[in-house]
Design a protein around this motif. Structure first.
Motif, mmCIF file in Angstrom:
data_model
loop_
_atom_site.group_PDB
_atom_site.id
_atom_site.type_symbol
_atom_site.label_atom_id
_atom_site.label_comp_id
_atom_site.label_asym_id
_atom_site.label_seq_id
_atom_site.Cartn_x
_atom_site.Cartn_y
_atom_site.Cartn_z
ATOM 1 N N LYS A 38 0.945 -1.120 0.075
ATOM 2 C CA LYS A 38 -0.024 -0.065 0.054
ATOM 3 C C LYS A 38 0.846 1.176 -0.067
ATOM 4 N N SER B 199 0.164 4.434 -0.990
ATOM 5 C CA SER B 199 -0.480 5.674 -0.731
ATOM 6 C C SER B 199 -1.998 5.753 -0.831
ATOM 7 N N TYR B 200 -2.671 6.000 0.209
ATOM 8 C CA TYR B 200 -4.214 6.108 0.050
ATOM 9 C C TYR B 200 -4.815 7.025 1.485
ATOM 10 N N ASP C 47 -7.105 6.934 4.475
ATOM 11 C CA ASP C 47 -7.556 5.992 5.361
ATOM 12 C C ASP C 47 -9.044 6.603 5.918
ATOM 13 N N SER D 233 -3.588 10.861 5.105
ATOM 14 C CA SER D 233 -2.967 10.210 4.064
ATOM 15 C C SER D 233 -2.427 8.859 4.880
#
Length: 353
Positions: free
Chosen positions: A125, A127-128, A130, A135
């Motif tokens: 993972k 970058s996403y 939450d 970030s």
């Protein structure tokens, strides 16, 4: 079930090694300035590491579920990740290099997860956003802090030291040493607390990940009733995991890590109590903020560069940059080497099936 118990054992071994490997993070400066003896400093660090380890679980949740896709993770993958980190920690401890236990664990976890996913890079993972709108992922939680936190340690440490120089320019050396000898007890305690609040949580996250994975795979379905507390149908950090990891890290801290203490507290730069106070205060503040927002920071990187920044204010040549260079190489190599070890061990596990 046997494999899960082996993972729990390996996790506690890693936590214990993390304790004595990173003890220097908390006490190197207070020992080098002769404010405390090594034994006294280790006792102080042990107590405040234990208290800090009980302070929260934000970092544990990042390690256990925020960096890799847990649907690809198996119990053998967790064991391979821990094995890679343990090997690297022992190797760098033997050399006296203050490398990052955090990055060793993250590298091992990413490598073993990649092998478990048969080379599918989507398991990582990067970058996403939450559930809280923040970030998350490897880039904001690991890569950026790995670059920015050492810079912050160096710059803020130097800035605090310059401010202290200006404020104390008319003070006598005796007054400065006496005053900051006492204040350094406070800064060392804060550093120990911050170290515990960040580093102990990483193993909590790994254990929670192993229990969640084992429950999901049905490995724990036939447990006797007295072991039912091991079942974790959702990713949660149980209180017994927190307490167990806190006590294990405290025990490791009590064992000390004199090789690394000598590198950070004696070989890198010569410090007085005022310098130790500035370095510890800088590092403790940065690590404390990171723990609060769930960043698995390298406490080693932060305290090391804080010491460098403080030492450089005396004169740039006061820092032994040759030793610093060796340390930086260890920092750079930690994640890829541990990733390679974790990946290789997991591939071997596949071949053995």
């Amino acid at each position: 079930m046997t494999l899960l118990l082996l993972v729990l054992f390996a996790a506690l071994v890693f936590e214990y090694i993390n304790g004595f490997h990173d003890t220097a993070n908390s006490i190197a400066t207070v020992v080098s300035t002769k404010v405390l003896t090594p034994r006294q400093a280790i006792m102080l660090a042990t107590f405040f590491n234990l208290i800090g380890a009980l302070a929260g679980t934000a970092v544990a949740k990042t390690i256990g579920g925020g960096l890799i896709d847990t649907s690809f993770v198996t119990i053998p993958a967790v064991l391979c990740a821990l094995s890679g980190a343990i090997v690297w920690n022992i190797f760098t401890w033997w050399l006296g290099l203050p490398s990052s236990s955090s990055h060793a664990l993250i590298g091992g976890l990413c490598g073993s997860a990649l092998a478990a996913a048969h080379g599918n890079w989507g398991v990582l993972k990067w970058s996403y956003i939450d559930a809280k709108g923040a970030s998350a992922g490897l880039w904001p939680k690991v890569v950026m802090p790995m670059i920015l936190s050492p810079l912050a340690g160096f710059i803020i440490g130097a800035l605090i030291m310059y401010i202290l120089y200006a404020a104390l320019r008319k003070a006598t050396p005796r007054f400065v040493n006496k005053t900051f000898g006492k204040l350094q007890l406070v800064s060392a305690a804060w550093m120990g607390f911050s170290h515990g609040s960040n580093d102990a949580q990483k193993t909590m996250g790994i254990i929670a990940l192993a229990l969640f994975t084992g429950t999901k795979a049905g490995t724990l379905d036939n447990l006797p009733e007295w072991l039912s507390f091991l079942r974790t149908p959702t990713f949660d950090i149980h209180l017994w995991v927190v307490i167990l990891c806190a006590l294990t890290m405290a025990a490791g801290t009590a064992a000390g890590g004199w090789r690394i203490i000598k590198t950070m507290g004696h070989k890198m730069v010569k410090l007085q109590p005022v310098h130790g106070f500035a370095a510890e205060t800088t590092a403790a503040a940065i690590i404390g903020v990171a723990s609060h927002i769930g960043i698995p920071l390298s406490t080693t990187h932060v305290i090391s560069t804080s010491i460098m920044g403080v030492g450089a204010t005396k004169r740039f040549s006061a820092v032994k940059w040759g030793i610093v260079g060796r340390m930086v190489w260890a920092w750079i190599l930690t994640i890829p080497i541990c990733g390679f070890i974790g990946y290789s061990l997991m591939r071997l596990a596949h071949f053995a099936d």
